[in-house]
Design an enzyme around this catalytic site. Structure first.
Site, mmCIF file in Angstrom:
data_model
loop_
_atom_site.group_PDB
_atom_site.id
_atom_site.type_symbol
_atom_site.label_atom_id
_atom_site.label_comp_id
_atom_site.label_asym_id
_atom_site.label_seq_id
_atom_site.Cartn_x
_atom_site.Cartn_y
_atom_site.Cartn_z
ATOM 1 N N ASN A 59 2.092 -5.030 -3.123
ATOM 2 C CA ASN A 59 0.723 -5.531 -2.709
ATOM 3 C C ASN A 59 -0.104 -4.204 -2.661
ATOM 4 O OD1 ASN A 59 -1.363 -7.810 -2.160
ATOM 5 N ND2 ASN A 59 -1.108 -7.053 -0.002
ATOM 6 N N HIS A 102 -10.568 -6.146 -2.217
ATOM 7 C CA HIS A 102 -11.460 -5.953 -1.205
ATOM 8 C C HIS A 102 -12.776 -5.376 -1.915
ATOM 9 C CE1 HIS A 102 -8.959 -7.266 2.162
ATOM 10 N NE2 HIS A 102 -8.232 -6.629 1.897
ATOM 11 N N GLU A 155 0.769 -1.333 0.036
ATOM 12 C CA GLU A 155 -0.209 -0.100 -0.140
ATOM 13 C C GLU A 155 0.867 1.335 0.058
ATOM 14 O OE1 GLU A 155 -2.843 -0.366 3.419
ATOM 15 O OE2 GLU A 155 -3.472 -2.401 2.418
ATOM 16 N N ASP A 186 -12.347 -10.399 -0.597
ATOM 17 C CA ASP A 186 -13.513 -10.416 0.110
ATOM 18 C C ASP A 186 -14.525 -9.400 -0.568
ATOM 19 O OD1 ASP A 186 -12.750 -7.920 1.318
ATOM 20 O OD2 ASP A 186 -12.321 -8.837 3.254
ATOM 21 N N GLU A 234 -6.249 -10.799 -0.979
ATOM 22 C CA GLU A 234 -6.998 -10.471 0.271
ATOM 23 C C GLU A 234 -8.670 -10.470 0.025
ATOM 24 O OE1 GLU A 234 -5.617 -7.305 2.190
ATOM 25 O OE2 GLU A 234 -3.674 -7.670 1.883
#
Ligand code: G3I
Length: 306
Positions: free
Chosen positions: A170, A207, A127, A238, A236
């Site tokens: 990432n 996400h 990030e 979701d 990650e």
């Protein structure tokens, strides 16, 4: 194949989950993990604040429980994450330039040495770019004190510390090809690969929710990054929501990964809904009783399983 991991393996991919060490004593949690998943990411336990809460004093015990579980089950382990502005202990925030540089390199060296040979892919930097339209670097302590070269330095240190681990950058909100943040990360990776700065993979956190839906050009994004000569991983995943609407988005993501030969794995960010970081939402593949949701079936079908 009748599990996510086995179906993904038939397609040459891993299927992973984020795991929290404090749930490893729960039998249904563990049996679901062991049955369905072939890769593990520590949800919090390998972050800087967890591993090095005080300078040069490393605490590996909790993270090691996750690593040893993965090893015992023959699962891959993703390392998450070496350098991130968040979950960073206070002592790091207060360092001046030279000290910060040596602390960053020492953290990478010590942590990667501890897990050498156990980690498939490391999120070396997490990030580092701003959201929004600027395409700028995030104004972190690393950016402020070390300047633009800090990401490159972290990757060069990481390659030396464990030459066998794949080194990933990432980030989130890098899914839509037309967004400035996606373009900025792409430009960095292209620059790294063209100059021989060591980078092997790009992680797409994934996400998703109604304000940040799965973009229609998702496959284009993954393919364009892969065409730079790096692996891409969904790291990650979701998706907010429920029912068939959620299931179809999960199906689409899975298909997008399978359509890109260098998309070599998918990780969902938790196992049952009630342990998700998105409290109050139901973004995962299993409900709170560990029943398989429609989203699970969609992913399994997309992987060619049943
Ligand atoms: O461990 C402490 C506990 O001692 C304390 O009593 C409790 C009280 O709040 O907090 C506990 O720490 C929490 C930690 O999760 C462990 O449960 C933190 O408050 C909480 O902020 C932390 O949230 C994590 C978050 O990262 C922090 O940034 C989430 O679990 C984790 O899922 C989330 O994961 C991130 C990825 O690393 C990077 N990408 C985004 C993703 C979602 O935010």
């Amino acid at each position: 194949a009748s599990t996510l991991g086995a179906a993904a393996a038939e397609k040459g991919r891993y299927f992973g989950a984020a795991v929290a060490a404090n749930h490893l004593g729960e039998s249904t949690y563990v049996s679901t993990l062991n049955r369905e998943f072939t890769s593990v990411t520590a949800e919090n336990e390998m972050k800087w604040d967890a591993l090095e809460p005080n300078r040069n004093s490393f605490q590996f015990a909790t993270a090691d429980r996750i690593a040893s579980h993965a090893r015992g089950q023959g699962m891959k382990l993703r390392g998450h994450t070496l350098v991130w502005h968040s979950q960073l202990p206070g002592w790091v925030q207060n360092l001046q330039t030279n000290d910060l540089r040596s602390a960053m390199n020492n953290h990478i060296n010590q942590v990667m040495a501890h897990y050498r040979g156990q980690i498939d892919s490391w999120d070396v930097v997490n990030e580092a770019f701003e959201d929004g339209s600027s395409g700028a670097r995030r104004n972190s302590v690393f950016q402020q004190r070390l300047g633009n070269g800090w990401i490159e330095e972290a990757f060069r240190t990481a390659r030396q510390a464990d030459p066998n681990a794949k080194l990933c950058y990432n980030d989130y909100n890098t899914d839509n090809w037309s967004h400035a943040k996606t373009q900025a990360v792409y430009a960095m990776v292209r620059d790294f690969t063209s100059r021989g700065v060591p980078i092997d993979c790009v992680g797409f956190q994934a996400h998703f929710n109604s304000g940040n839906p799965v973009p229609s050009n998702y496959h284009t994004t993954l393919q364009n990054f892969a065409d730079l000569g790096v692996d891409v991983q969904i790291t990650e995943l979701d998706i907010a929501g429920s029912g068939q609407q959620q299931a179809e988005q999960y199906r689409g993501i899975t298909q997008a990964c399978l359509a890109v030969s260098r998309c070599n794995g998918i990780t969902v960010w938790g196992i049952p809904d009630h342990y998700s970081w998105r409290s109050g939402d139901t973004p995962l593949l299993f409900d709170r009783n560990y029943n398989k949701k429609a989203a699970y079936t969609a992913v399994l079908e997309a992987l060619g399983g049943s």
